[in-house]
Design a protein around this motif. Structure first.
Motif, PDB file in Angstrom:
ATOM      1  N   GLU A 266       7.805 -19.670   3.655  1.00 27.08           N
ATOM      2  CA  GLU A 266       6.924 -18.608   3.198  1.00 27.08           C
ATOM      3  C   GLU A 266       5.480 -18.776   3.669  1.00 27.08           C
ATOM      4  OE1 GLU A 266       6.969 -18.553  -1.020  1.00 27.08           O
ATOM      5  OE2 GLU A 266       6.188 -20.595  -1.272  1.00 27.08           O
ATOM      6  N   GLU A 267       5.037 -19.996   3.932  1.00 26.27           N
ATOM      7  CA  GLU A 267       3.661 -20.224   4.350  1.00 26.27           C
ATOM      8  C   GLU A 267       3.536 -20.506   5.846  1.00 26.27           C
ATOM      9  OE1 GLU A 267       2.268 -23.363   1.913  1.00 26.27           O
ATOM     10  OE2 GLU A 267       2.243 -22.171   0.067  1.00 26.27           O
ATOM     11  N   ARG A 268       4.568 -20.214   6.603  1.00 30.44           N
ATOM     12  CA  ARG A 268       4.533 -20.492   8.033  1.00 30.44           C
ATOM     13  C   ARG A 268       3.640 -19.493   8.751  1.00 30.44           C
ATOM     14  NH1 ARG A 268       8.970 -19.409  12.611  1.00 30.44           N
ATOM     15  NH2 ARG A 268       8.235 -20.916  14.150  1.00 30.44           N
ATOM     16  N   LEU A 269       2.806 -19.999   9.653  1.00 28.46           N
ATOM     17  CA  LEU A 269       1.929 -19.142  10.449  1.00 28.46           C
ATOM     18  C   LEU A 269       2.711 -18.551  11.612  1.00 28.46           C
ATOM     19  CD1 LEU A 269      -1.333 -21.304  10.626  1.00 28.46           C
ATOM     20  CD2 LEU A 269      -0.853 -19.351   9.116  1.00 28.46           C
ATOM     21  N   ALA A 270       2.512 -17.279  11.858  1.00 28.04           N
ATOM     22  CA  ALA A 270       3.197 -16.614  12.967  1.00 28.04           C
ATOM     23  C   ALA A 270       2.579 -17.047  14.295  1.00 28.04           C
ATOM     24  CB  ALA A 270       3.105 -15.094  12.802  1.00 28.04           C
ATOM     25  N   ASP A 271       3.423 -17.295  15.274  1.00 21.74           N
ATOM     26  CA  ASP A 271       3.004 -17.642  16.643  1.00 21.74           C
ATOM     27  C   ASP A 271       2.067 -18.846  16.670  1.00 21.74           C
ATOM     28  OD1 ASP A 271       4.482 -15.453  17.592  1.00 21.74           O
ATOM     29  OD2 ASP A 271       2.786 -14.097  17.290  1.00 21.74           O
ATOM     30  N   ALA A 272       2.396 -19.879  15.919  1.00 24.75           N
ATOM     31  CA  ALA A 272       1.599 -21.105  15.898  1.00 24.75           C
ATOM     32  C   ALA A 272       2.217 -22.131  16.830  1.00 24.75           C
ATOM     33  CB  ALA A 272       1.513 -21.650  14.479  1.00 24.75           C
ATOM     34  N   SER A 273       1.372 -22.880  17.517  1.00 27.35           N
ATOM     35  CA  SER A 273       1.888 -23.930  18.389  1.00 27.35           C
ATOM     36  C   SER A 273       2.270 -25.147  17.556  1.00 27.35           C
ATOM     37  CB  SER A 273       0.834 -24.313  19.431  1.00 27.35           C
ATOM     38  OG  SER A 273      -0.310 -24.857  18.798  1.00 27.35           O
ATOM     39  N   GLY A 274       3.225 -25.895  18.055  1.00 25.72           N
ATOM     40  CA  GLY A 274       3.680 -27.081  17.338  1.00 25.72           C
ATOM     41  C   GLY A 274       4.571 -26.777  16.165  1.00 25.72           C
ATOM     42  N   SER A 275       5.222 -25.625  16.153  1.00 24.79           N
ATOM     43  CA  SER A 275       6.081 -25.236  15.040  1.00 24.79           C
ATOM     44  C   SER A 275       7.412 -24.731  15.567  1.00 24.79           C
ATOM     45  CB  SER A 275       5.401 -24.142  14.200  1.00 24.79           C
ATOM     46  OG  SER A 275       6.274 -23.645  13.216  1.00 24.79           O
ATOM     47  N   ALA A 276       8.490 -25.152  14.927  1.00 28.02           N
ATOM     48  CA  ALA A 276       9.836 -24.692  15.278  1.00 28.02           C
ATOM     49  C   ALA A 276      10.684 -24.709  14.013  1.00 28.02           C
ATOM     50  CB  ALA A 276      10.464 -25.570  16.359  1.00 28.02           C
ATOM     51  N   VAL A 277      11.628 -23.796  13.944  1.00 28.52           N
ATOM     52  CA  VAL A 277      12.486 -23.659  12.767  1.00 28.52           C
ATOM     53  C   VAL A 277      13.870 -24.188  13.100  1.00 28.52           C
ATOM     54  CG1 VAL A 277      13.569 -22.046  11.160  1.00 28.52           C
ATOM     55  CG2 VAL A 277      11.197 -21.712  11.842  1.00 28.52           C
ATOM     56  N   VAL A 278      14.394 -25.048  12.237  1.00 25.73           N
ATOM     57  CA  VAL A 278      15.733 -25.593  12.402  1.00 25.73           C
ATOM     58  C   VAL A 278      16.606 -25.103  11.253  1.00 25.73           C
ATOM     59  CG1 VAL A 278      15.122 -27.702  11.159  1.00 25.73           C
ATOM     60  CG2 VAL A 278      17.080 -27.715  12.685  1.00 25.73           C
ATOM     61  N   VAL A 279      17.874 -24.879  11.548  1.00 24.66           N
ATOM     62  CA  VAL A 279      18.845 -24.527  10.516  1.00 24.66           C
ATOM     63  C   VAL A 279      19.629 -25.799  10.198  1.00 24.66           C
ATOM     64  CG1 VAL A 279      20.621 -22.911   9.783  1.00 24.66           C
ATOM     65  CG2 VAL A 279      18.999 -22.238  11.565  1.00 24.66           C
ATOM     66  N   ALA A 280      19.225 -26.470   9.123  1.00 25.63           N
ATOM     67  CA  ALA A 280      19.851 -27.730   8.732  1.00 25.63           C
ATOM     68  C   ALA A 280      20.929 -27.468   7.697  1.00 25.63           C
ATOM     69  CB  ALA A 280      18.801 -28.691   8.181  1.00 25.63           C
ATOM     70  N   MET A 281      21.924 -28.355   7.643  1.00 23.61           N
ATOM     71  CA  MET A 281      22.989 -28.265   6.655  1.00 23.61           C
ATOM     72  C   MET A 281      22.747 -29.313   5.583  1.00 23.61           C
ATOM     73  SD  MET A 281      25.047 -25.790   7.453  1.00 23.61           S
ATOM     74  CE  MET A 281      26.410 -26.157   6.353  1.00 23.61           C
ATOM     75  N   GLU A 282      22.694 -28.865   4.342  1.00 19.93           N
ATOM     76  CA  GLU A 282      22.628 -29.765   3.195  1.00 19.93           C
ATOM     77  C   GLU A 282      23.922 -29.593   2.414  1.00 19.93           C
ATOM     78  OE1 GLU A 282      20.578 -32.010   2.524  1.00 19.93           O
ATOM     79  OE2 GLU A 282      18.939 -31.611   3.909  1.00 19.93           O
ATOM     80  N   GLY A 283      24.875 -30.492   2.676  1.00 22.64           N
ATOM     81  CA  GLY A 283      26.205 -30.324   2.095  1.00 22.64           C
ATOM     82  C   GLY A 283      26.899 -29.135   2.745  1.00 22.64           C
ATOM     83  N   THR A 284      27.198 -28.112   1.956  1.00 26.07           N
ATOM     84  CA  THR A 284      27.831 -26.898   2.469  1.00 26.07           C
ATOM     85  C   THR A 284      26.842 -25.765   2.616  1.00 26.07           C
ATOM     86  OG1 THR A 284      28.400 -26.216   0.206  1.00 26.07           O
ATOM     87  CG2 THR A 284      30.025 -27.528   1.402  1.00 26.07           C
ATOM     88  N   ARG A 285      25.563 -26.016   2.387  1.00 28.13           N
ATOM     89  CA  ARG A 285      24.565 -24.942   2.406  1.00 28.13           C
ATOM     90  C   ARG A 285      23.663 -25.068   3.628  1.00 28.13           C
ATOM     91  NH1 ARG A 285      20.207 -24.727  -2.326  1.00 28.13           N
ATOM     92  NH2 ARG A 285      21.355 -22.943  -3.119  1.00 28.13           N
ATOM     93  N   PRO A 286      23.513 -23.990   4.421  1.00 26.16           N
ATOM     94  CA  PRO A 286      22.526 -23.998   5.507  1.00 26.16           C
ATOM     95  C   PRO A 286      21.134 -23.648   4.977  1.00 26.16           C
ATOM     96  CG  PRO A 286      23.838 -21.997   5.606  1.00 26.16           C
ATOM     97  CD  PRO A 286      24.379 -22.794   4.452  1.00 26.16           C
ATOM     98  N   ILE A 287      20.137 -24.400   5.396  1.00 26.02           N
ATOM     99  CA  ILE A 287      18.755 -24.197   4.959  1.00 26.02           C
ATOM    100  C   ILE A 287      17.851 -24.178   6.186  1.00 26.02           C
ATOM    101  CG2 ILE A 287      16.822 -25.176   3.659  1.00 26.02           C
ATOM    102  CD1 ILE A 287      18.730 -26.339   1.711  1.00 26.02           C
TER     103      ILE A 287
END
Length: 437
Positions: A266-287
């Motif tokens: 929710e607080e991620r800056l749009a088009d910021a350098s040094g930022s990437a989003v990963v889809v991690a798995m915590e058990g059976t839930r993707p986050i």
């Protein structure tokens, strides 16, 4: 002594060796006096023990779909993290569903628990019983008289067996009290929740056998700087391990967070350098979690590598691969990498997002706010396959992401997914060119 100091006689002292009393080891007998019997496996009926769901879906998820009757659940965490708050709220919900709950408090009085229950809005009816006691004989008698479906022990380090001479909280006391509670749970089909203190290293205090004896071990994580808490299952005989539940600590207690991906982004800056989003798995839930990196020229002789929420050795390895396979001169650069929001990421699928974030900060080139990255990076620079890629891509699609970078060898599994652009990636150099080019 050869001579008695009282009567003056010689040779009247006789040595007597004191034999320790043998502890009476009884077989498994329930509170009604019934002894366990041998049964055929195909004749055992499991329909009589369905899972019990609380009103807290995050708690149900971590337990694997609900509470298993007759199970023993151990909850550990730092002081003040919210262990007692969570169990008090769950106890109130179970009591309101018509279950009899016995809350045994070894650290607080009944009036203190009542004050906290009033603050949390817990309105347990006549089926919510409080018993401030630490003596196991009294506790066993109370369980026999009340016959509850659920028992909460807060905490196991304060309970004591009067027959054991060691001090409260010692290894012998914890082992014996847990063994007796385990016998009560298994022979009477009573679910028992145990609160466990942790050491300064973060492990549950007491013998390691404590975690082996119980059915489920939950760790409550978080810190005082953030309001949300993470409930993680590290052992579960009835569900998936590493399952994660997210809660927000508010004045009125713990509130479950049904969509934690929104919380972490929710607080991620749009088009910021040094930022990437990963889809991690915590058990059976993707986050979806934002990975942030800051790469700056070093002012010391040796470059620093600092990581928060991500293994520091993994960051050093990925930077070595970036330098060797992507021609980025990082040996004279300080690197600071963190998983935003305080979540811990420890799976190989985060490699691609970490590498993209480091390269983005090094080149000072922003990444697209609608890109997500999934993949493990090998030492030769290849992007390797990861499990549960379909669930990860669907989660990214649900949150409005437009492109997702995945390993090339799993792209055929995503042929039926519409509404999001699949970017099959074979090498790290290819990923950098398409994401930052």
């Amino acid at each position: 002594m050869g001579r008695c100091a009282n009567c003056g006689a010689w040779g009247t002292f006789v040595e007597e060796v004191m034999q320790p009393e043998k502890v009476d080891r009884k077989s498994r007998i329930n509170l009604a006096g019934q002894v366990a019997k041998v049964e055929r496996l195909n004749e055992i009926n499991i329909e009589e023990t369905p899972r019990i769901k609380t009103d807290n879906e995050e708690f149900n998820r971590v337990l694997g779909g609900g509470i298993v009757p007759g199970s023993m659940v151990l909850i550990g965490g730092d002081p003040g993290i919210g262990k007692s708050t969570l169990l008090l709220q769950i106890s109130g919900q179970l009591a309101n569903m018509g279950n009899k709950v016995l809350y045994i408090a070894g650290e607080e009085s009944a009036s203190q628990i009542k004050l906290r229950a009033e603050r949390l809005g817990v309105r347990g009816d006549s089926d919510f019983l409080l018993f401030p006691e630490t003596d196991m004989k009294q506790i066993r008698q109370a369980i026999d008289e009340a016959k509850p479906e659920f028992v909460v022990i807060d905490s196991i380090q304060t309970m004591q067996e009067p027959d054991i001479s060691s001090s409260v909280g010692s290894v012998a006391q914890i082992r014996e009290t847990t063994a007796e509670l385990l016998q009560i749970a298994k022979t009477n089909n009573i679910t028992i929740f145990i609160v466990g203190h942790v050491t300064k290293e973060g492990a549950i205090a007491g013998p390691k056998i404590l975690e082996h004896m119980v059915d489920t071990v939950l760790y409550f994580e978080g810190d005082n700087q953030r309001s949300f808490r993470l409930l993680r299952a590290v052992k579960n005989r009835f569900g998936s391990t590493n399952e994660l539940g997210v809660f927000d600590m508010q004045h009125g207690g713990l509130v479950e967070v049904s969509n934690p991906s929104d919380l972490f982004l929710e607080e991620r800056l749009a088009d910021a350098s040094g930022s990437a989003v990963v889809v991690a798995m915590e058990g059976t839930r993707p986050i979806l979690v934002e990975v942030q990196a800051l790469v700056t020229p070093t002012v010391f002789g040796n470059a620093q590598r600092t990581a928060s929420g991500i293994d520091r050795n993994r960051v050093s390895l990925l930077m070595a691969v970036l330098e060797k396979r992507a021609n980025l001169l990082l040996q004279n650069q300080d690197a600071y990498v963190r998983a935003a929001g305080g979540v811990k990421l420890d799976e190989p699928a985060i490699d691609l997002a970490v590498a993209i974030a480091i390269a983005s900060s090094y080149n000072d080139v922003e990444t697209r706010s609608t890109d997500a990255f999934i993949g493990e990076i090998g030492l030769t620079g290849e992007v390797r396959r990861v499990p549960n890629v379909v669930e990860r891509v669907n989660e990214a699609k649900k949150l409005g992401f437009k492109r997702v970078f995945v390993p090339q060898h799993v792209s055929e599994q995503l042929a039926g997914i519409d509404g999001i652009q699949i970017m099959p990636t074979k090498t790290l150099s290819e990923a950098l060119q398409n994401a930052l080019g």
